[in-house]
Design a protein around this motif. Structure first.
Motif, PDB file in Angstrom:
ATOM      1  N   PHE A   1      -3.260  -0.779  -3.523  1.00 56.00           N
ATOM      2  CA  PHE A   1      -3.070  -1.928  -2.647  1.00 56.00           C
ATOM      3  C   PHE A   1      -2.642  -3.092  -3.539  1.00 56.00           C
ATOM      4  CE2 PHE A   1      -6.305   0.803  -0.779  1.00 56.00           C
ATOM      5  CZ  PHE A   1      -5.844   0.960   0.525  1.00 56.00           C
TER       6      PHE A   1
ATOM      7  N   ARG B   1      -1.367  -6.650  -5.033  1.00 53.21           N
ATOM      8  CA  ARG B   1      -1.691  -8.059  -4.795  1.00 53.21           C
ATOM      9  C   ARG B   1      -0.543  -8.746  -4.067  1.00 53.21           C
ATOM     10  NH1 ARG B   1      -0.316 -11.120 -10.509  1.00 53.21           N
ATOM     11  NH2 ARG B   1       1.318  -9.692 -11.166  1.00 53.21           N
TER      12      ARG B   1
ATOM     13  N   THR C   1      -4.986  -6.579  -7.304  1.00 52.94           N
ATOM     14  CA  THR C   1      -4.507  -5.241  -6.948  1.00 52.94           C
ATOM     15  C   THR C   1      -5.695  -4.288  -6.969  1.00 52.94           C
ATOM     16  OG1 THR C   1      -2.264  -5.591  -7.798  1.00 52.94           O
ATOM     17  CG2 THR C   1      -3.051  -3.308  -7.706  1.00 52.94           C
ATOM     18  N   PHE C   2      -5.771  -3.409  -5.981  1.00 53.18           N
ATOM     19  CA  PHE C   2      -6.862  -2.440  -5.906  1.00 53.18           C
ATOM     20  C   PHE C   2      -6.298  -1.035  -6.078  1.00 53.18           C
ATOM     21  CE2 PHE C   2      -8.553  -6.184  -3.949  1.00 53.18           C
ATOM     22  CZ  PHE C   2      -9.901  -6.179  -4.242  1.00 53.18           C
TER      23      PHE C   2
ATOM     24  N   ARG D   1     -10.173  -6.701  -0.194  1.00 53.52           N
ATOM     25  CA  ARG D   1      -8.734  -7.010  -0.192  1.00 53.52           C
ATOM     26  C   ARG D   1      -8.456  -8.322   0.527  1.00 53.52           C
ATOM     27  NH1 ARG D   1      -5.471  -2.898   2.674  1.00 53.52           N
ATOM     28  NH2 ARG D   1      -3.778  -4.239   1.926  1.00 53.52           N
TER      29      ARG D   1
ATOM     30  N   CYS E   1       0.842  -1.201   0.000  1.00 48.15           N
ATOM     31  CA  CYS E   1       0.000   0.000   0.000  1.00 48.15           C
ATOM     32  C   CYS E   1       0.866   1.235   0.000  1.00 48.15           C
ATOM     33  CB  CYS E   1      -0.904  -0.005   1.232  1.00 48.15           C
ATOM     34  SG  CYS E   1      -1.859   1.505   1.433  1.00 48.15           S
TER      35      CYS E   1
END
Length: 316
Positions: free
Chosen positions: A21, A23, A90-91, A83, A10
């Protein structure tokens, strides 16, 4: 989780106002990817953050081994839950709701893959032949995007094929239904499609100074075609809207349409040479100055594009 892992997973990018964020990856895969670029990634636009988003992430992870980037904003919530449930995704989370083009450009900046596919959480792909789609992008005429055939929840085809037309001084594309053949289309409908990342960025992606999604994707398509890079629709990618029967673009006049028209109509090509031309009532003086600097990029003009376009059949 150790502090170093938290820093990897992050971080905050101030200039673009989004968190990433990352992965989770096993150490073997992380090392193997250090010195090579992954081929494909998927950018999933979160239409909402309900179970349709979770279902969309789940579906993509089941049919592909490509990296998945979920694009959403903080107000949609459920981010810690998602998450935790999908650590392999991935976000990219924006501080607030942003236009489509901003999210798509962030995807291109952050995915670090040769190709990326943009889709939505309310769509499901019934066919995704990545080898055929990538082969199309490698054609000698260098397509800017391969767009999917789309259907509504009843399985009816959506008219995603767009042909260029000028009406009352405004670019007003005409819609056609797709078929079983590969067809040219003026722009990627709703922005959905497979892009080559390097070419997308050379074309400067989506213009974030244009307000609406429709005008953003139209602007991208116009630039691509006028710079000599076609956009194709192919049944090698087919997707269906889960719950929508009517999918209608909002073509209403919005801030930024003068930018679109100045770039599209501000050049006239004669005897192979480009000349600046004021596009009429939808002109923008500042953008006109930019167009003059980029005259050499135009391989054709809008009038020739219309004249040379081959429509697939009768208009709808």
């Amino acid at each position: 989780m150790c502090c170093s892992d938290q820093r990897i997973l992050c971080f905050w990018i101030m200039q673009t106002n989004y968190h990433i964020f990352h992965r989770k990856q096993d150490i073997g895969k992380r090392i193997s990817l250090l010195h090579r670029e992954e081929t494909m990634s998927i950018g999933l636009m979160a239409v909402d953050a309900g179970e349709s988003l979770a279902g969309a992430i789940e579906a993509i992870l089941q049919y592909s081994s490509w990296s998945v980037h979920v694009l959403m904003h903080e107000e949609q919530g459920r981010i810690p839950e998602l998450r935790s449930r999908f650590p392999q995704a991935t976000f990219i989370v924006f501080a607030q709701s942003v236009p489509f083009g901003t999210m798509a450009n962030a995807m291109a900046n952050e995915c670090y893959t040769t190709f990326f596919f943009l889709t939505r959480s309310d769509l499901r792909c019934s066919r995704f032949d990545s080898e055929e789609a990538i082969a199309l992008l490698h054609r000698s005429d260098k397509p800017a995007a391969i767009t999917p055939v789309l259907s509504n929840r009843l399985g009816e085809l959506i008219p995603v094929i767009q042909a260029p037309m000028l009406r009352d001084g405004m670019v007003d594309p005409v819609s056609f239904l797709p078929g079983s053949a590969i067809l040219p289309t003026l722009y990627p409908f709703l922005g959905m499609g497979l892009y080559e990342r390097a070419l997308f960025q050379r074309l400067r992606g989506f213009d974030e100074a244009v307000e609406s999604e429709y005008w953003q994707v139209l602007d991208f398509g116009l630039r691509a075609w006028l710079y000599g890079y076609p956009i194709l629709n192919s049944p090698c990618i087919s997707c269906t809207f889960l719950n929508r029967q009517f999918i209608i673009e909002d073509r209403s006049e919005r801030d930024g349409i003068k930018r679109v028209h100045t770039k599209a109509l501000g050049v006239r090509q004669m005897n192979g040479k480009n000349y600046p031309k004021r596009p009429g009532k939808y002109s923008d003086a500042h953008v006109h100055a930019e167009v003059k600097k980029r005259l050499a990029l135009y391989k054709t003009d809008f009038q020739q594009l219309v004249e040379q376009w081959k429509a697939p059949g009768d208009t709808l």
